[in-house]
Design a protein around this motif. Structure first.
Motif, PDB file in Angstrom:
ATOM      1  N   THR A 249       2.842   7.835  -2.531  1.00  0.00           N
ATOM      2  CA  THR A 249       3.901   6.881  -2.862  1.00  0.00           C
ATOM      3  C   THR A 249       5.044   6.913  -1.864  1.00  0.00           C
ATOM      4  N   ALA A 250       4.919   7.686  -0.784  1.00  0.00           N
ATOM      5  CA  ALA A 250       6.011   7.834   0.175  1.00  0.00           C
ATOM      6  C   ALA A 250       5.906   6.790   1.284  1.00  0.00           C
ATOM      7  N   GLY A 251       7.042   6.587   1.955  1.00  0.00           N
ATOM      8  CA  GLY A 251       7.056   5.715   3.118  1.00  0.00           C
ATOM      9  C   GLY A 251       7.102   4.242   2.778  1.00  0.00           C
ATOM     10  N   PRO A 252       6.986   3.385   3.803  1.00  0.00           N
ATOM     11  CA  PRO A 252       7.009   1.930   3.596  1.00  0.00           C
ATOM     12  C   PRO A 252       5.699   1.431   2.998  1.00  0.00           C
ATOM     13  N   VAL A 253       5.602   1.486   1.681  1.00  0.00           N
ATOM     14  CA  VAL A 253       4.359   1.126   0.997  1.00  0.00           C
ATOM     15  C   VAL A 253       3.931  -0.320   1.263  1.00  0.00           C
ATOM     16  N   PRO A 254       4.848  -1.306   1.258  1.00  0.00           N
ATOM     17  CA  PRO A 254       4.388  -2.675   1.532  1.00  0.00           C
ATOM     18  C   PRO A 254       3.667  -2.814   2.877  1.00  0.00           C
ATOM     19  N   ARG A 255       4.141  -2.129   3.913  1.00  0.00           N
ATOM     20  CA  ARG A 255       3.457  -2.175   5.208  1.00  0.00           C
ATOM     21  C   ARG A 255       2.076  -1.549   5.120  1.00  0.00           C
ATOM     22  N   ARG A 256       1.977  -0.478   4.374  1.00  0.00           N
ATOM     23  CA  ARG A 256       0.688   0.196   4.222  1.00  0.00           C
ATOM     24  C   ARG A 256      -0.293  -0.685   3.453  1.00  0.00           C
ATOM     25  N   VAL A 257       0.173  -1.344   2.408  1.00  0.00           N
ATOM     26  CA  VAL A 257      -0.688  -2.229   1.633  1.00  0.00           C
ATOM     27  C   VAL A 257      -1.158  -3.401   2.488  1.00  0.00           C
ATOM     28  N   SER A 258      -0.234  -3.958   3.284  1.00  0.00           N
ATOM     29  CA  SER A 258      -0.605  -5.075   4.166  1.00  0.00           C
ATOM     30  C   SER A 258      -1.662  -4.649   5.172  1.00  0.00           C
ATOM     31  N   ALA A 259      -1.519  -3.433   5.718  1.00  0.00           N
ATOM     32  CA  ALA A 259      -2.497  -2.950   6.690  1.00  0.00           C
ATOM     33  C   ALA A 259      -3.868  -2.763   6.056  1.00  0.00           C
ATOM     34  N   LEU A 260      -3.901  -2.342   4.795  1.00  0.00           N
ATOM     35  CA  LEU A 260      -5.178  -2.177   4.108  1.00  0.00           C
ATOM     36  C   LEU A 260      -5.846  -3.515   3.807  1.00  0.00           C
ATOM     37  N   LEU A 261      -5.040  -4.501   3.491  1.00  0.00           N
ATOM     38  CA  LEU A 261      -5.596  -5.812   3.134  1.00  0.00           C
ATOM     39  C   LEU A 261      -5.971  -6.647   4.349  1.00  0.00           C
ATOM     40  N   ALA A 262      -5.430  -6.298   5.518  1.00  0.00           N
ATOM     41  CA  ALA A 262      -5.743  -7.062   6.729  1.00  0.00           C
ATOM     42  C   ALA A 262      -6.097  -6.107   7.859  1.00  0.00           C
ATOM     43  N   PRO A 263      -7.157  -5.314   7.704  1.00  0.00           N
ATOM     44  CA  PRO A 263      -7.488  -4.312   8.714  1.00  0.00           C
ATOM     45  C   PRO A 263      -7.945  -4.896  10.035  1.00  0.00           C
ATOM     46  N   GLY A 264      -8.489  -6.104  10.015  1.00  0.00           N
ATOM     47  CA  GLY A 264      -9.007  -6.689  11.251  1.00  0.00           C
ATOM     48  C   GLY A 264      -8.026  -7.571  11.969  1.00  0.00           C
ATOM     49  N   SER A 265      -6.816  -7.695  11.419  1.00  0.00           N
ATOM     50  CA  SER A 265      -5.827  -8.572  12.033  1.00  0.00           C
ATOM     51  C   SER A 265      -5.341  -7.994  13.346  1.00  0.00           C
ATOM     52  N   THR A 266      -5.268  -8.835  14.366  1.00  0.00           N
ATOM     53  CA  THR A 266      -4.784  -8.401  15.683  1.00  0.00           C
ATOM     54  C   THR A 266      -3.478  -9.076  16.046  1.00  0.00           C
TER      55      THR A 266
END
Length: 315
Positions: A249-266
């Motif tokens: 639950t630590a750190g910038p969770v919204p950024r982490r969630v976005s990275a998980l949902l868009a792993p192939g985004s460049t």
């Protein structure tokens, strides 16, 4: 020596901003290793530089020169190091050593306190009867996943598996050692403080990816981390959690969630060639800092040998 010795002390002014940017472009695991290693190298090089500055001034003092059988006028370029600068370097070196010991003792004390408050036995999971929802990975022998009943109730069965997989990744990867090394590096060179936050983020992203691989569902992983963070935000954090113990639950969770949902985004990442170039530039900075400290040490050693030879010849 007088020029080379300043490079390790000033390098973080330029290198830390570049390292923070590189951490955003590199994969999480590579970013964590890069930032932690970078911190250790720069801290070690700057500490060596302070030691050389202090030594260069001390060797010009008649009592020290007599003890070392030196002829101070033959120390060459080291005469350019003013005595006040050497004294300041000595004070900074002593302060860094005290801070290093104090930080190390605090880390050890926090770990002992956390383990004393966790459940005994060989179980990996330590459940605390607490309505405050929190969870974190407690390293040690054995390492444990500390979680409260409040957090368990906030998640469903599949989301709990994600949480456990995330914290298990922290334990398996020994991520606390990365944070511990960075924290100790900061005590030796305060300018390295800017690397701790991106390092913690890289470690959380590393555990996120491990949890996603273990569960085989990135959307589920993102949902579980988001729900756990929302639950934890409504309650005070655990008072006994060590600073180097990581939590999902630590750190910038919204950024982490976005990275998980868009792993192939460049769109937010440069090309692989550019990422390699930036990583290579950081390696050059670290090598330059360590090399400058080594060159300064060699110059001081050469001057000492000349001064000792002349002192023996005059006897």
């Amino acid at each position: 020596m007088i020029y080379a010795v300043w490079i390790p002390l000033l390098m973080p002014l330029l290198a830390v901003p570049a390292a923070r940017r590189a951490a955003e472009w590199l994969p999480p695991r590579a970013a964590a290793w890069t930032l932690a290693g970078f911190s250790v190298v720069l801290a070690g090089s700057s500490t060596a530089a302070l030691g050389l500055l202090a030594s260069a001034g001390a060797l010009r003092l008649p009592p020290v020169a007599a003890f070392a059988h030196l002829s101070p006028p033959l120390l060459g370029d080291d005469a350019s190091v003013p005595l006040p600068v050497s004294l300041l370097a000595l004070v900074a070196l002593a302060a860094g050593a005290c801070a290093l010991v104090r930080t190390g003792l605090r880390q050890r004390r926090e770990m002992r306190t956390a383990h004393a408050g966790s459940a005994g036995g060989a179980d990996e999971l330590s459940v605390h009867p607490d309505e405050s929802p929190y969870a974190y990975a407690l390293p040690g022998r054995p390492g444990r996943i500390v979680v409260t009943t409040g957090m368990l109730r906030a998640l469903d069965a599949r989301e709990r598996e994600v949480l456990f997989a995330h914290e298990r990744a922290h334990l398996k990867g020994r991520h606390h050692l990365f944070l511990s090394a960075a924290e100790l590096a900061v005590t030796l060179h305060p300018m390295l403080r800017g690397l701790r936050e991106p390092l913690a983020y890289a470690l959380e992203r590393w555990a996120d990816e491990s949890a996603a691989s273990a569960t085989g569902d990135r959307a589920l992983t993102a949902r579980a981390i988001g729900r756990a963070a929302l639950a934890a935000a409504r309650a005070p954090g655990p008072g006994a959690r060590p600073r180097v113990a990581l939590a999902a639950t630590a750190g910038p969770v919204p950024r982490r969630v976005s990275a998980l949902l868009a792993p192939g985004s460049t769109s937010a990442r440069p090309r692989k060639a550019l990422r390699r170039t930036v990583a290579g530039a950081l390696l050059v900075c670290a090598a330059l800092s360590a090399g400058a400290a080594t060159e300064a040490a060699y110059d001081l050693h050469s001057g000492v040998e000349v001064a000792q030879g002349e002192a023996h010849a005059s006897e």
